[in-house]
Design a protein around this motif. Structure first.
Motif, PDB file in Angstrom:
ATOM      1  N   LEU A  36     -82.642  12.001 -84.915  1.00 20.54           N
ATOM      2  CA  LEU A  36     -81.747  10.978 -84.088  1.00 20.54           C
ATOM      3  C   LEU A  36     -81.764   9.700 -84.693  1.00 20.54           C
ATOM      4  O   LEU A  36     -80.952   9.373 -85.079  1.00 20.54           O
ATOM      5  CB  LEU A  36     -82.855  10.378 -82.583  1.00 20.54           C
ATOM      6  N   ARG A  37     -82.184   9.979 -86.604  1.00 22.87           N
ATOM      7  CA  ARG A  37     -81.854   8.625 -87.635  1.00 22.87           C
ATOM      8  C   ARG A  37     -80.817   9.144 -88.476  1.00 22.87           C
ATOM      9  O   ARG A  37     -79.997   8.088 -89.011  1.00 22.87           O
ATOM     10  CB  ARG A  37     -83.157   8.309 -88.550  1.00 22.87           C
ATOM     11  N   VAL A  38     -80.419  10.708 -87.793  1.00 25.66           N
ATOM     12  CA  VAL A  38     -79.510  11.319 -88.527  1.00 25.66           C
ATOM     13  C   VAL A  38     -78.123  10.836 -88.197  1.00 25.66           C
ATOM     14  O   VAL A  38     -77.231  10.396 -88.944  1.00 25.66           O
ATOM     15  CB  VAL A  38     -79.669  12.919 -88.734  1.00 25.66           C
ATOM     16  N   THR A  39     -78.515  10.605 -87.120  1.00 26.63           N
ATOM     17  CA  THR A  39     -76.953  10.944 -85.062  1.00 26.63           C
ATOM     18  C   THR A  39     -76.700   8.933 -85.272  1.00 26.63           C
ATOM     19  O   THR A  39     -75.860   8.764 -85.654  1.00 26.63           O
ATOM     20  CB  THR A  39     -78.191  11.047 -84.004  1.00 26.63           C
ATOM     21  N   MET A  40     -78.319   7.913 -85.306  1.00 22.72           N
ATOM     22  CA  MET A  40     -78.377   6.506 -85.660  1.00 22.72           C
ATOM     23  C   MET A  40     -77.518   6.099 -87.171  1.00 22.72           C
ATOM     24  O   MET A  40     -76.064   5.959 -87.501  1.00 22.72           O
ATOM     25  CB  MET A  40     -78.997   6.198 -85.785  1.00 22.72           C
TER      26      MET A  40
ATOM     27  N   ALA B 178     -72.176   5.105 -90.369  1.00 18.64           N
ATOM     28  CA  ALA B 178     -71.232   5.561 -91.406  1.00 18.64           C
ATOM     29  C   ALA B 178     -69.502   6.023 -90.479  1.00 18.64           C
ATOM     30  O   ALA B 178     -69.002   5.138 -90.681  1.00 18.64           O
ATOM     31  CB  ALA B 178     -71.503   6.452 -92.019  1.00 18.64           C
ATOM     32  N   ILE B 179     -69.850   6.279 -89.243  1.00 12.97           N
ATOM     33  CA  ILE B 179     -68.015   6.506 -88.406  1.00 12.97           C
ATOM     34  C   ILE B 179     -67.632   5.311 -88.024  1.00 12.97           C
ATOM     35  O   ILE B 179     -66.264   5.117 -88.325  1.00 12.97           O
ATOM     36  CB  ILE B 179     -68.283   7.520 -87.457  1.00 12.97           C
ATOM     37  N   ASN B 180     -68.329   4.557 -88.112  1.00 12.35           N
ATOM     38  CA  ASN B 180     -67.966   2.942 -87.097  1.00 12.35           C
ATOM     39  C   ASN B 180     -67.923   2.034 -88.320  1.00 12.35           C
ATOM     40  O   ASN B 180     -67.537   0.879 -87.601  1.00 12.35           O
ATOM     41  CB  ASN B 180     -69.277   2.648 -86.452  1.00 12.35           C
ATOM     42  N   GLY B 181     -67.767   2.754 -89.693  1.00  8.15           N
ATOM     43  CA  GLY B 181     -67.191   1.714 -90.409  1.00  8.15           C
ATOM     44  C   GLY B 181     -68.394   0.382 -90.918  1.00  8.15           C
ATOM     45  O   GLY B 181     -68.777  -0.676 -91.552  1.00  8.15           O
ATOM     46  N   VAL B 182     -69.874   0.742 -90.639  1.00  6.58           N
ATOM     47  CA  VAL B 182     -70.448  -0.446 -90.897  1.00  6.58           C
ATOM     48  C   VAL B 182     -71.471  -0.094 -92.788  1.00  6.58           C
ATOM     49  O   VAL B 182     -71.575   1.290 -93.043  1.00  6.58           O
ATOM     50  CB  VAL B 182     -71.943  -0.185 -89.885  1.00  6.58           C
ATOM     51  N   PRO B 183     -70.880  -0.877 -93.217  1.00  2.00           N
ATOM     52  CA  PRO B 183     -71.181  -1.225 -94.701  1.00  2.00           C
ATOM     53  C   PRO B 183     -72.928  -0.112 -94.625  1.00  2.00           C
ATOM     54  O   PRO B 183     -73.501  -0.183 -94.189  1.00  2.00           O
ATOM     55  CB  PRO B 183     -71.733  -2.380 -95.003  1.00  2.00           C
TER      56      PRO B 183
ATOM     57  N   ALA C 243     -78.729  12.032 -97.556  1.00  2.00           N
ATOM     58  CA  ALA C 243     -80.489  12.148 -96.207  1.00  2.00           C
ATOM     59  C   ALA C 243     -79.821  12.060 -94.723  1.00  2.00           C
ATOM     60  O   ALA C 243     -80.406  13.051 -94.565  1.00  2.00           O
ATOM     61  CB  ALA C 243     -81.302  12.333 -96.880  1.00  2.00           C
ATOM     62  N   TYR C 244     -79.309  11.250 -94.766  1.00  2.00           N
ATOM     63  CA  TYR C 244     -79.606  10.775 -93.247  1.00  2.00           C
ATOM     64  C   TYR C 244     -77.668  10.175 -92.330  1.00  2.00           C
ATOM     65  O   TYR C 244     -78.227  10.438 -91.810  1.00  2.00           O
ATOM     66  CB  TYR C 244     -80.080   9.500 -92.921  1.00  2.00           C
ATOM     67  N   THR C 245     -76.847  10.385 -93.934  1.00  2.00           N
ATOM     68  CA  THR C 245     -75.514  10.408 -93.027  1.00  2.00           C
ATOM     69  C   THR C 245     -75.149  11.886 -92.926  1.00  2.00           C
ATOM     70  O   THR C 245     -74.712  12.299 -94.846  1.00  2.00           O
ATOM     71  CB  THR C 245     -74.735   9.578 -93.686  1.00  2.00           C
ATOM     72  N   GLU C 246     -74.404  12.475 -91.776  1.00  2.00           N
ATOM     73  CA  GLU C 246     -73.939  13.896 -91.970  1.00  2.00           C
ATOM     74  C   GLU C 246     -72.039  13.424 -91.552  1.00  2.00           C
ATOM     75  O   GLU C 246     -72.200  12.958 -89.855  1.00  2.00           O
ATOM     76  CB  GLU C 246     -74.814  14.539 -90.765  1.00  2.00           C
ATOM     77  N   LEU C 247     -71.127  13.499 -92.213  1.00  2.00           N
ATOM     78  CA  LEU C 247     -70.520  13.311 -91.962  1.00  2.00           C
ATOM     79  C   LEU C 247     -69.348  14.706 -91.329  1.00  2.00           C
ATOM     80  O   LEU C 247     -69.505  15.587 -92.033  1.00  2.00           O
ATOM     81  CB  LEU C 247     -69.251  12.824 -92.464  1.00  2.00           C
ATOM     82  N   GLY C 248     -68.684  15.024 -90.512  1.00  2.00           N
ATOM     83  CA  GLY C 248     -68.325  16.200 -89.814  1.00  2.00           C
ATOM     84  C   GLY C 248     -66.450  16.624 -90.782  1.00  2.00           C
ATOM     85  O   GLY C 248     -66.307  15.153 -90.650  1.00  2.00           O
ATOM     86  N   LEU C 249     -66.207  17.226 -90.122  1.00  2.00           N
ATOM     87  CA  LEU C 249     -64.636  17.444 -90.873  1.00  2.00           C
ATOM     88  C   LEU C 249     -63.801  16.196 -90.504  1.00  2.00           C
ATOM     89  O   LEU C 249     -62.439  16.425 -90.791  1.00  2.00           O
ATOM     90  CB  LEU C 249     -64.441  19.035 -90.586  1.00  2.00           C
TER      91      LEU C 249
END
Length: 101
Positions: free
Chosen positions: A25-29, A34-39, A58-64
């Motif tokens: 859940l933390r990774v998702t948050m 990050a995806i929404n541009g939050v610093p 460790a907690y930011t996962e960006l997809g293709l």
């Protein structure tokens, strides 16, 4: 607890490719921030991480899709200075061209 909620909602934990737990859940948050541009510094504080490295690695996962969007829509370089952005080949003078060393 999360597993129980997932089952109650009709999910099947055994079919998930990943774990469904507190850290997921933390990774998702953090990823959605990050995806929404939050610093990164703000995401770090919201996640209560000690370093931005932990948040980013460790907690930011960006997809293709996110990577594709970044490549397809690069920032406009020189947007504050229209002399280059409007097709004019000459850059504004910096005042250092006449100095000799």
């Amino acid at each position: 607890m999360i597993r129980k909620d997932l089952i109650q909602a009709g999910g099947e934990p055994e079919k998930l490719r990943r774990r469904c737990d507190f850290h997921a859940l933390r990774v998702t948050m953090v990823s959605h921030l990050a995806i929404n541009g939050v610093p990164l510094a703000i995401a770090q504080k919201l996640a209560r991480h000690s370093t931005p490295v932990l948040t980013a690695n460790a907690y930011t996962e960006l997809g293709l899709n996110e990577l594709k969007k970044a490549v397809e829509a690069p920032p406009v370089l020189g947007a504050k200075d229209d002399s280059v952005a409007d097709g004019n080949d000459t850059a504004p003078e910096t005042g250092t061209e006449t100095e000799t060393y």
